[in-house]
Design a protein around this motif. Structure first.
Motif, PDB file in Angstrom:
ATOM      1  N   GLN A   1      51.917  -9.261  21.558  1.00  0.00           N
ATOM      2  CA  GLN A   1      50.900 -10.105  21.051  1.00  0.00           C
ATOM      3  C   GLN A   1      50.469  -9.826  19.918  1.00  0.00           C
ATOM      4  OE1 GLN A   1      47.707  -9.245  23.926  1.00  0.00           O
ATOM      5  NE2 GLN A   1      48.773 -10.642  25.423  1.00  0.00           N
TER       6      GLN A   1
ATOM      7  N   LEU B   1      41.335   1.709  29.321  1.00  0.00           N
ATOM      8  CA  LEU B   1      42.177   2.527  28.538  1.00  0.00           C
ATOM      9  C   LEU B   1      41.554   3.169  27.496  1.00  0.00           C
ATOM     10  CD1 LEU B   1      44.898  -0.101  27.607  1.00  0.00           C
ATOM     11  CD2 LEU B   1      45.141   1.695  28.752  1.00  0.00           C
TER      12      LEU B   1
ATOM     13  N   ALA C   1      46.303  -5.433  22.843  1.00  0.00           N
ATOM     14  CA  ALA C   1      46.701  -5.666  24.242  1.00  0.00           C
ATOM     15  C   ALA C   1      48.179  -5.151  24.448  1.00  0.00           C
ATOM     16  CB  ALA C   1      46.503  -6.902  24.766  1.00  0.00           C
ATOM     17  N   THR C   2      49.153  -5.709  23.973  1.00  0.00           N
ATOM     18  CA  THR C   2      50.644  -5.656  23.950  1.00  0.00           C
ATOM     19  C   THR C   2      51.262  -5.647  22.764  1.00  0.00           C
ATOM     20  OG1 THR C   2      51.217  -7.787  24.681  1.00  0.00           O
ATOM     21  CG2 THR C   2      50.410  -6.625  26.383  1.00  0.00           C
TER      22      THR C   2
ATOM     23  N   TRP D   1      41.949   7.206  28.028  1.00  0.00           N
ATOM     24  CA  TRP D   1      42.191   8.035  26.958  1.00  0.00           C
ATOM     25  C   TRP D   1      41.164   9.113  26.665  1.00  0.00           C
ATOM     26  CZ3 TRP D   1      46.317   8.167  23.886  1.00  0.00           C
ATOM     27  CH2 TRP D   1      46.408   9.062  22.653  1.00  0.00           C
TER      28      TRP D   1
ATOM     29  N   LEU E   1      51.307   3.440  23.466  1.00  0.00           N
ATOM     30  CA  LEU E   1      50.850   1.969  24.000  1.00  0.00           C
ATOM     31  C   LEU E   1      49.387   2.188  24.827  1.00  0.00           C
ATOM     32  CD1 LEU E   1      54.068   1.023  26.093  1.00  0.00           C
ATOM     33  CD2 LEU E   1      53.080   0.055  23.836  1.00  0.00           C
ATOM     34  N   VAL E   2      49.268   3.125  25.281  1.00  0.00           N
ATOM     35  CA  VAL E   2      47.779   3.515  25.899  1.00  0.00           C
ATOM     36  C   VAL E   2      46.804   3.508  24.873  1.00  0.00           C
ATOM     37  CG1 VAL E   2      46.150   4.953  27.185  1.00  0.00           C
ATOM     38  CG2 VAL E   2      48.742   4.707  27.860  1.00  0.00           C
TER      39      VAL E   2
ATOM     40  N   ASP F   1      42.331  -3.228  31.200  1.00  0.00           N
ATOM     41  CA  ASP F   1      41.688  -3.732  29.908  1.00  0.00           C
ATOM     42  C   ASP F   1      41.370  -2.847  28.961  1.00  0.00           C
ATOM     43  OD1 ASP F   1      39.317  -2.604  30.837  1.00  0.00           O
ATOM     44  OD2 ASP F   1      38.387  -4.377  31.766  1.00  0.00           O
ATOM     45  N   THR F   2      40.875  -3.173  27.870  1.00  0.00           N
ATOM     46  CA  THR F   2      40.610  -2.278  26.748  1.00  0.00           C
ATOM     47  C   THR F   2      39.570  -1.022  27.225  1.00  0.00           C
ATOM     48  OG1 THR F   2      41.192  -3.971  25.035  1.00  0.00           O
ATOM     49  CG2 THR F   2      39.624  -1.986  24.545  1.00  0.00           C
TER      50      THR F   2
ATOM     51  N   GLY G   1      46.247   0.200  23.210  1.00  0.00           N
ATOM     52  CA  GLY G   1      45.583  -0.715  24.222  1.00  0.00           C
ATOM     53  C   GLY G   1      44.087  -0.105  24.268  1.00  0.00           C
TER      54      GLY G   1
ATOM     55  N   GLU H   1      47.812  -3.594  34.910  1.00  0.00           N
ATOM     56  CA  GLU H   1      47.181  -3.998  33.982  1.00  0.00           C
ATOM     57  C   GLU H   1      45.826  -3.423  33.861  1.00  0.00           C
ATOM     58  OE1 GLU H   1      47.227  -8.336  33.289  1.00  0.00           O
ATOM     59  OE2 GLU H   1      49.252  -8.543  34.232  1.00  0.00           O
TER      60      GLU H   1
END
Length: 125
Positions: free
Chosen positions: A58, A17, A54-55, A21, A45-46, A13-14, A49, A11
């Motif tokens: 959600q 990520l 988040a996912t 990136w 997905l990255v 967090d933002t 995020g 996991e």
């Protein structure tokens, strides 16, 4: 010696990520590896995020109060709602950051994908 470990969940967090990136230059990797569908899904997905989504589980479909839930979008409608040009939206489709289905009338974007796109644009990496 290498060992395969299964069932691990990571996991991030933002902020993590966003660092991943930019510092790993994943945008360039995404462009170089367009034919690798699995890698493209992971990179998407990255990216999402890092943009604050988040996912995928959600994400709600309540993109616009005036739009009927569950309705598909056109490129022009997405552009108008996001405040960008239709060309920008088509470019995002070509890059793989916005999933769309090609039809004889043009691109059709599902409500979940539209919501992801709007949320990502409002929190640009």
């Amino acid at each position: 010696m290498s060992r395969l470990i299964t069932g691990i969940r990571v996991e991030l967090d933002t902020e993590d990520l966003q660092v991943l990136w930019s510092r790993a230059n994943l945008e360039a990797l995404r462009v170089r590896t367009r034919s690798d569908e699995r890698l493209q899904r992971v990179l998407k997905l990255v990216y999402m995020g890092a943009a604050g989504v988040a996912t995928l589980g959600q994400v709600s479909t309540d993109t616009s109060a005036t739009r009927e839930a569950g309705t598909n979008w056109t490129v022009t409608e997405i552009a108008r709602e996001a405040g960008v040009s239709p060309r920008t939206v088509r470019r995002e489709i070509e890059r793989g950051f916005l999933s769309a289905d090609a039809t004889s009338a043009g691109w059709i974007i599902g409500p979940e994908e539209a919501d992801l796109y709007f949320r990502a644009r409002s929190k640009k990496v």
